[in-house]
Design an enzyme around this catalytic site. Structure first.
Site, mmCIF file in Angstrom:
data_model
loop_
_atom_site.group_PDB
_atom_site.id
_atom_site.type_symbol
_atom_site.label_atom_id
_atom_site.label_comp_id
_atom_site.label_asym_id
_atom_site.label_seq_id
_atom_site.Cartn_x
_atom_site.Cartn_y
_atom_site.Cartn_z
ATOM 1 N N TYR A 312 35.665 51.933 45.352
ATOM 2 C CA TYR A 312 34.844 51.289 44.341
ATOM 3 C C TYR A 312 33.446 51.048 44.887
ATOM 4 O O TYR A 312 33.224 50.998 46.103
ATOM 5 C CB TYR A 312 35.452 49.962 43.881
ATOM 6 N N SER A 325 34.490 37.984 55.650
ATOM 7 C CA SER A 325 34.934 39.380 55.520
ATOM 8 C C SER A 325 34.967 39.846 54.072
ATOM 9 O O SER A 325 35.319 40.986 53.804
ATOM 10 C CB SER A 325 36.316 39.559 56.155
ATOM 11 N N HIS A 330 35.485 35.268 41.782
ATOM 12 C CA HIS A 330 34.383 35.875 41.022
ATOM 13 C C HIS A 330 34.839 36.391 39.659
ATOM 14 O O HIS A 330 36.039 36.422 39.339
ATOM 15 C CB HIS A 330 33.748 37.012 41.820
ATOM 16 N N CYS A 348 40.434 39.448 46.410
ATOM 17 C CA CYS A 348 39.700 38.331 45.823
ATOM 18 C C CYS A 348 40.512 37.680 44.715
ATOM 19 O O CYS A 348 41.517 38.211 44.262
ATOM 20 C CB CYS A 348 38.362 38.825 45.266
#
Length: 423
Positions: A312, A325, A330, A348
């Site tokens: 991506y 890292s 989000h 995430c």
């Protein structure tokens, strides 16, 4: 050093009774010894300080000895003109006191000694002296600087404090000197401790999260203090900061849900997606490090080759960073259909754009994200952000040089400031 004259001024009880008249019992066994004025203890003690007109070597310890075999020392305090106290140890029988922490060079000290005689009468002596330069000062001695962090401002209740040293300190005894000189105070008060991350870095945290709306102050008492043969304490700027509200996000990865608490009250529930198999989100407590309204996330930053089905390169909005890292909370509009139902990210915590914007505006540096029920490993304590809270209090205290062990802490993983990875 100043010492009181060694002439005794003891007046016999019989003489006092005759002079003052019948019924006066101030010196009798029935008198109130605690209310009596303390006697001059100058001739009841000996002190290892310098002779008159001389300066003391700051590298030498202080010693106070009871010279009267029927009396004892009950208390000794030693403090310099700047208010820095000298640590000390009093023998159980009161026969001797000696300092256990080093003195500063070119400093004025006051030593207050309290004694007690065989009848329980109290004595007192005040000694003053100044220190000079160390007599055995090595050439090429270094000055140890200290920089406190994270900086002035207001932080969340999970923010650890940091102290960065200008030179490495390996020796356990020297680490203890350094740690004693790094002072942290807070209002309200907390039970906290320093932890040696490595030879040049220390973190401080309370046993529990900081109180809300607390004022926290850090300062160093190490200036001119001998730490080692070639190392003395240098100047350090103090630091004052505040904490804000208690804001904590609890992420249940298995339930695909985040619950946000503020000041103990639940204020929002958010459907989320977290790390899929092979890219599991780390469990444990993470501290918000920074916020970025727009960040470019690249799969190559975590070792995914270009052209792979997992690759991506995309812009991501309302990104709240919790590891160096690249783990964020989000906006993930591309996975809205999975949020609340499945984990499809690369590590995430993703949510809708509206929820991510609210989270971004609500959370600040030092606020907390607690992750549970993920298949991932636990957030590392050091080297990838602030994972300090993932150590138990006993483990944390074991990293202190004042906790009864060597003061050594496991070496942290090398900090990898990689590019972020997306959800």
């Amino acid at each position: 050093m100043r010492r009181a004259p060694r002439n005794r001024t003891v007046v016999g009880c019989t003489l006092l009774v005759i002079a003052l008249g019948a019924g006066v019992t101030g010196c009798s066994s029935g008198g109130d010894r605690l209310s009596a004025e303390p006697y001059d203890a100058a001739d009841r003690i000996s002190f290892s300080g310098p002779s008159k007109g001389k300066k003391a070597d700051p590298d030498l310890p202080l010693e106070v000895v009871a010279e009267d075999s029927d009396g004892r020392i009950t208390d000794v305090t030693a403090v310099d003109a700047g208010g820095r106290h000298v640590g000390g140890e009093l023998a159980a029988d009161g026969s001797r006191w000696h300092s256990t922490s080093p003195l500063a060079a070119d400093a004025a000290y006051t030593v207050r000694v309290s004694t007690e005689d065989e009848d329980g009468a109290r004595g007192r002596e005040v000694l003053t002296f100044t220190t000079g330069k160390p007599a055995t000062k090595s050439s090429g001695a270094k000055s140890l600087g200290v920089t406190f962090g994270p900086g002035t401002g207001t932080y969340g209740v999970g923010q650890p404090l940091t102290a960065e040293l200008s030179a490495p300190v390996h020796d356990p005894a020297q680490r203890a000197v350094v740690e004693r000189g790094l002072k942290v105070s807070s209002t309200p008060a907390v039970d906290g401790a320093w932890h040696w991350v490595d030879d040049k870095s220390l973190h401080f945290r309370p046993k529990e999260y900081w109180p809300e709306n607390a004022t926290v102050r850090m300062r160093s008492n190490l200036e001119d203090i001998r730490i080692g043969d070639r190392l003395r304490g240098g100047k350090a700027e103090p630091l004052t900061l505040r904490t804000g509200d208690r804001v904590i996000a609890v992420v249940d990865v298995a339930a695909h849900q985040m619950t946000v608490h503020k000041s103990g009250e639940e204020i929002r529930t958010i459907a989320v997606t977290a790390g899929k198999p092979g890219f599991e989100t780390r469990n444990g407590v993470k501290v918000v490090l920074a916020k970025e309204r727009l960040v470019r996330m690249l799969s190559t930053s975590i070792g995914i080759a270009e052209g792979s089905s997992e690759s991506y390169d995309m812009p991501v909005h309302f990104a709240t960073r919790v590891t160096w890292s690249g783990e964020y909370v989000h906006a993930a509009p591309w996975s809205v259909g999975s949020q609340g139902y499945d984990n499809v990210s690369h590590g995430c915590v993703g949510m809708s754009t509206d929820d991510a914007e609210w989270f971004f505006d609500t959370f600040h540096q030092g606020d907390l994200v607690e992750v549970a029920n993920s298949g991932g490993t636990t957030m590392e304590p050091f080297g990838n952000g602030f994972g300090d809270w993932n150590l138990t209090w006993a483990q944390w205290r074991a990293g202190s040089a004042l906790a009864g062990d060597t003061g050594a802490a496991p070496a942290p993983e090398e900090q990898a400031r990689l590019r972020p990875r997306p959800a």
